[in-house]
Design a protein around this motif. Structure first.
Motif, PDB file in Angstrom:
ATOM      1  N   ASP A 115      -3.025  35.242 -18.170  1.00  0.00           N
ATOM      2  CA  ASP A 115      -2.495  34.772 -18.937  1.00  0.00           C
ATOM      3  C   ASP A 115      -2.645  34.349 -20.117  1.00  0.00           C
ATOM      4  N   ARG A 116      -4.373  34.396 -19.605  1.00  0.00           N
ATOM      5  CA  ARG A 116      -5.344  33.646 -20.959  1.00  0.00           C
ATOM      6  C   ARG A 116      -5.047  32.476 -20.975  1.00  0.00           C
ATOM      7  N   ASN A 117      -4.425  31.546 -20.816  1.00  0.00           N
ATOM      8  CA  ASN A 117      -4.484  30.121 -20.587  1.00  0.00           C
ATOM      9  C   ASN A 117      -5.629  29.220 -19.963  1.00  0.00           C
ATOM     10  N   TYR A 118      -7.044  29.427 -19.807  1.00  0.00           N
ATOM     11  CA  TYR A 118      -7.466  28.732 -19.107  1.00  0.00           C
ATOM     12  C   TYR A 118      -8.118  27.810 -19.505  1.00  0.00           C
ATOM     13  N   GLY A 119      -8.056  26.926 -20.224  1.00  0.00           N
ATOM     14  CA  GLY A 119      -8.432  25.511 -20.283  1.00  0.00           C
ATOM     15  C   GLY A 119      -7.212  24.845 -19.850  1.00  0.00           C
ATOM     16  N   SER A 120      -5.489  25.587 -20.512  1.00  0.00           N
ATOM     17  CA  SER A 120      -4.398  25.101 -19.697  1.00  0.00           C
ATOM     18  C   SER A 120      -4.690  24.734 -18.164  1.00  0.00           C
ATOM     19  N   SER A 121      -4.558  25.656 -17.836  1.00  0.00           N
ATOM     20  CA  SER A 121      -4.945  25.837 -16.319  1.00  0.00           C
ATOM     21  C   SER A 121      -5.795  24.980 -15.705  1.00  0.00           C
ATOM     22  N   VAL A 122      -6.497  24.818 -16.325  1.00  0.00           N
ATOM     23  CA  VAL A 122      -8.336  23.879 -15.755  1.00  0.00           C
ATOM     24  C   VAL A 122      -7.900  22.418 -15.674  1.00  0.00           C
ATOM     25  N   THR A 123      -7.083  22.465 -16.765  1.00  0.00           N
ATOM     26  CA  THR A 123      -6.797  21.002 -17.187  1.00  0.00           C
ATOM     27  C   THR A 123      -5.725  20.226 -15.907  1.00  0.00           C
ATOM     28  N   ARG A 124      -4.796  20.900 -15.554  1.00  0.00           N
ATOM     29  CA  ARG A 124      -4.032  20.943 -15.023  1.00  0.00           C
ATOM     30  C   ARG A 124      -4.217  20.826 -13.421  1.00  0.00           C
ATOM     31  N   ASP A 125      -5.271  21.455 -12.658  1.00  0.00           N
ATOM     32  CA  ASP A 125      -5.894  22.015 -12.339  1.00  0.00           C
ATOM     33  C   ASP A 125      -6.778  20.626 -11.510  1.00  0.00           C
ATOM     34  N   LEU A 168       1.061  -1.254  -0.028  1.00  0.00           N
ATOM     35  CA  LEU A 168      -0.097   0.075   0.239  1.00  0.00           C
ATOM     36  C   LEU A 168       0.921   0.978  -0.140  1.00  0.00           C
ATOM     37  N   ARG A 169       1.766   1.055   0.786  1.00  0.00           N
ATOM     38  CA  ARG A 169       2.891   2.534   1.129  1.00  0.00           C
ATOM     39  C   ARG A 169       3.490   2.445  -0.179  1.00  0.00           C
ATOM     40  N   SER A 170       3.373   1.166  -1.543  1.00  0.00           N
ATOM     41  CA  SER A 170       4.685   1.550  -2.539  1.00  0.00           C
ATOM     42  C   SER A 170       3.363   2.749  -3.440  1.00  0.00           C
ATOM     43  N   THR A 171       2.380   1.905  -3.404  1.00  0.00           N
ATOM     44  CA  THR A 171       0.786   2.860  -4.446  1.00  0.00           C
ATOM     45  C   THR A 171       1.013   4.437  -3.808  1.00  0.00           C
ATOM     46  N   LEU A 172       1.287   5.110  -2.291  1.00  0.00           N
ATOM     47  CA  LEU A 172       1.650   6.339  -1.897  1.00  0.00           C
ATOM     48  C   LEU A 172       2.660   6.867  -2.273  1.00  0.00           C
ATOM     49  N   ILE A 173       3.841   6.449  -2.838  1.00  0.00           N
ATOM     50  CA  ILE A 173       5.251   6.630  -3.099  1.00  0.00           C
ATOM     51  C   ILE A 173       5.144   6.877  -4.574  1.00  0.00           C
ATOM     52  N   ARG A 174       3.751   6.462  -4.817  1.00  0.00           N
ATOM     53  CA  ARG A 174       3.674   6.235  -6.760  1.00  0.00           C
ATOM     54  C   ARG A 174       3.348   7.570  -6.642  1.00  0.00           C
ATOM     55  N   LEU A 175       2.478   7.862  -6.081  1.00  0.00           N
ATOM     56  CA  LEU A 175       1.603   9.276  -6.263  1.00  0.00           C
ATOM     57  C   LEU A 175       1.974  10.180  -6.302  1.00  0.00           C
ATOM     58  N   GLU A 176       3.287   9.970  -5.258  1.00  0.00           N
ATOM     59  CA  GLU A 176       4.130  11.489  -4.725  1.00  0.00           C
ATOM     60  C   GLU A 176       4.330  12.047  -6.130  1.00  0.00           C
ATOM     61  N   ASP A 177       4.697  10.967  -6.867  1.00  0.00           N
ATOM     62  CA  ASP A 177       5.373  11.607  -8.156  1.00  0.00           C
ATOM     63  C   ASP A 177       4.247  11.967  -8.973  1.00  0.00           C
ATOM     64  N   THR A 178       3.286  11.458  -9.210  1.00  0.00           N
ATOM     65  CA  THR A 178       2.200  12.211  -9.525  1.00  0.00           C
ATOM     66  C   THR A 178       1.467  13.385  -9.183  1.00  0.00           C
ATOM     67  N   ILE A 179       1.735  13.562  -8.223  1.00  0.00           N
ATOM     68  CA  ILE A 179       1.282  15.114  -7.567  1.00  0.00           C
ATOM     69  C   ILE A 179       2.272  16.149  -7.434  1.00  0.00           C
ATOM     70  N   ILE A 180       3.433  15.758  -6.868  1.00  0.00           N
ATOM     71  CA  ILE A 180       4.203  16.975  -8.081  1.00  0.00           C
ATOM     72  C   ILE A 180       4.831  17.152  -9.437  1.00  0.00           C
ATOM     73  N   PHE A 181       4.376  16.032 -10.357  1.00  0.00           N
ATOM     74  CA  PHE A 181       4.729  16.623 -11.542  1.00  0.00           C
ATOM     75  C   PHE A 181       3.476  17.003 -11.945  1.00  0.00           C
ATOM     76  N   ALA A 182       1.964  16.759 -11.124  1.00  0.00           N
ATOM     77  CA  ALA A 182       0.645  17.992 -11.548  1.00  0.00           C
ATOM     78  C   ALA A 182       0.780  19.620 -10.952  1.00  0.00           C
ATOM     79  N   LEU A 183       1.931  19.359  -9.984  1.00  0.00           N
ATOM     80  CA  LEU A 183       1.950  20.795  -9.801  1.00  0.00           C
ATOM     81  C   LEU A 183       2.878  21.569 -10.111  1.00  0.00           C
ATOM     82  N   ILE A 184       4.026  20.817 -10.661  1.00  0.00           N
ATOM     83  CA  ILE A 184       4.970  21.573 -11.436  1.00  0.00           C
ATOM     84  C   ILE A 184       4.165  21.919 -12.654  1.00  0.00           C
ATOM     85  N   GLU A 185       3.456  20.869 -13.428  1.00  0.00           N
ATOM     86  CA  GLU A 185       3.017  21.103 -14.718  1.00  0.00           C
ATOM     87  C   GLU A 185       1.247  22.383 -14.428  1.00  0.00           C
TER      88      GLU A 185
END
Length: 266
Positions: free
Chosen positions: A128-138, A9-26
């Motif tokens: 910057d008017r990138n509304y669609g891109s912003s909410v997609t990343r949100d 279960l913790r290995s899944t949580l570790i993988r989700l850390e990567d997903t969250i960090i990359f989502a925030l970077i995007e």
């Protein structure tokens, strides 16, 4: 069930850390674009004034995801409703979790809008008017956070099965503080925060410096990621776990009256 051990279960949580960090970077590559979060602030086809652009886009996205049975999975939780029924035949999932009604997505949304986005986009203020891109990343960030936080139910169930008597005792008197103490592993929490700091530093680099780790141009502040987990993700996950264990223990007691008789008094 072997695949629901704490290590797996913790290995899944570790993988989700990567997903969250990359989502925030995007998300950080776009401006804050405040109008997408304010009801009636942005004109778009289908606007009613009752929903912000993010809320509208999220609802439309979850409608599509619901049709392909995303929210029939026990580790997926929708932010919006009502949603359509799946168009695909149902899948059989392992019955690992006990029935429960715990969903903290409203708190995740509140934290994301008030505490995260303004800081994520601190270097890209304005519009910057990138509304669609912003909410997609949100939406990607929100869904990843929701999955990670609600995954605490699986951790809680695994821990309950290893110690049903004590958790049931505490659930019957709804002693949240003692359940929290029983759940908490400070060493694991420290490792999580240390790992997040390293990941945020490595993943956030633009790699325009000669030596790795000395890059001063980070795409997301390292401490933002660490504080996100320390102040919000870990506490919210614990809230989910504690509420789940209270419901779980009370259900267990109700279904095993003779076995649990006298638990409160021991």
């Amino acid at each position: 069930m072997a695949k629901y051990t704490l290590d797996k279960l913790r290995s899944t949580l570790i993988r989700l850390e990567d997903t969250i960090i990359f989502a925030l970077i995007e998300r950080a590559q776009f401006a804050y674009n405040a109008s997408i979060y304010q009801k009636g602030a942005l004109e778009f086809k289908g606007a009613t004034g009752e929903l912000s652009f993010l809320e509208y886009f999220l609802w439309e996205t979850e409608k599509v995801h619901a049709k392909v049975r995303r929210y029939t999975s026990p580790d997926e939780y929708a932010f919006t409703s009502p949603l359509p029924d799946p168009i695909l035949p149902p899948l059989e999932f392992d019955k690992f979790l006990a029935p429960n009604d715990i969903n903290v997505n409203h708190k995740i949304m509140d934290i994301y809008l008030k505490e995260l986005v303004p800081h994520i986009c601190s270097q890209q203020e304005g519009d910057d008017r990138n509304y669609g891109s912003s909410v997609t990343r949100d939406i990607e960030a929100l869904q990843a956070l929701s999955k990670r936080i609600h995954y605490g139910k699986f951790i809680a169930e695994s821990k309950f099965r290893s110690n049903p008597k004590e958790y049931t005792q505490l659930a019957l008197i709804e002693d949240r503080e003692k359940i929290d103490e029983l759940l908490t592993n400070k060493a694991v929490e420290r490792k999580v925060l240390e790992r997040l700091r390293r990941k945020a530093l490595v993943y956030g680099q633009t790699l325009d410096e000669e030596q790795e780790g000395k890059n001063i141009h980070l795409r997301i502040p390292v401490e933002l990621v660490v504080d996100l987990y320390k102040q919000w993700v870990i506490p919210l996950t614990k809230e989910v776990e504690i509420e789940y264990l209270i419901q779980r223990g009370q259900q267990f007691a109700a279904n095993n009256d003779q076995q649990t008789e006298g638990f409160k008094d021991e």
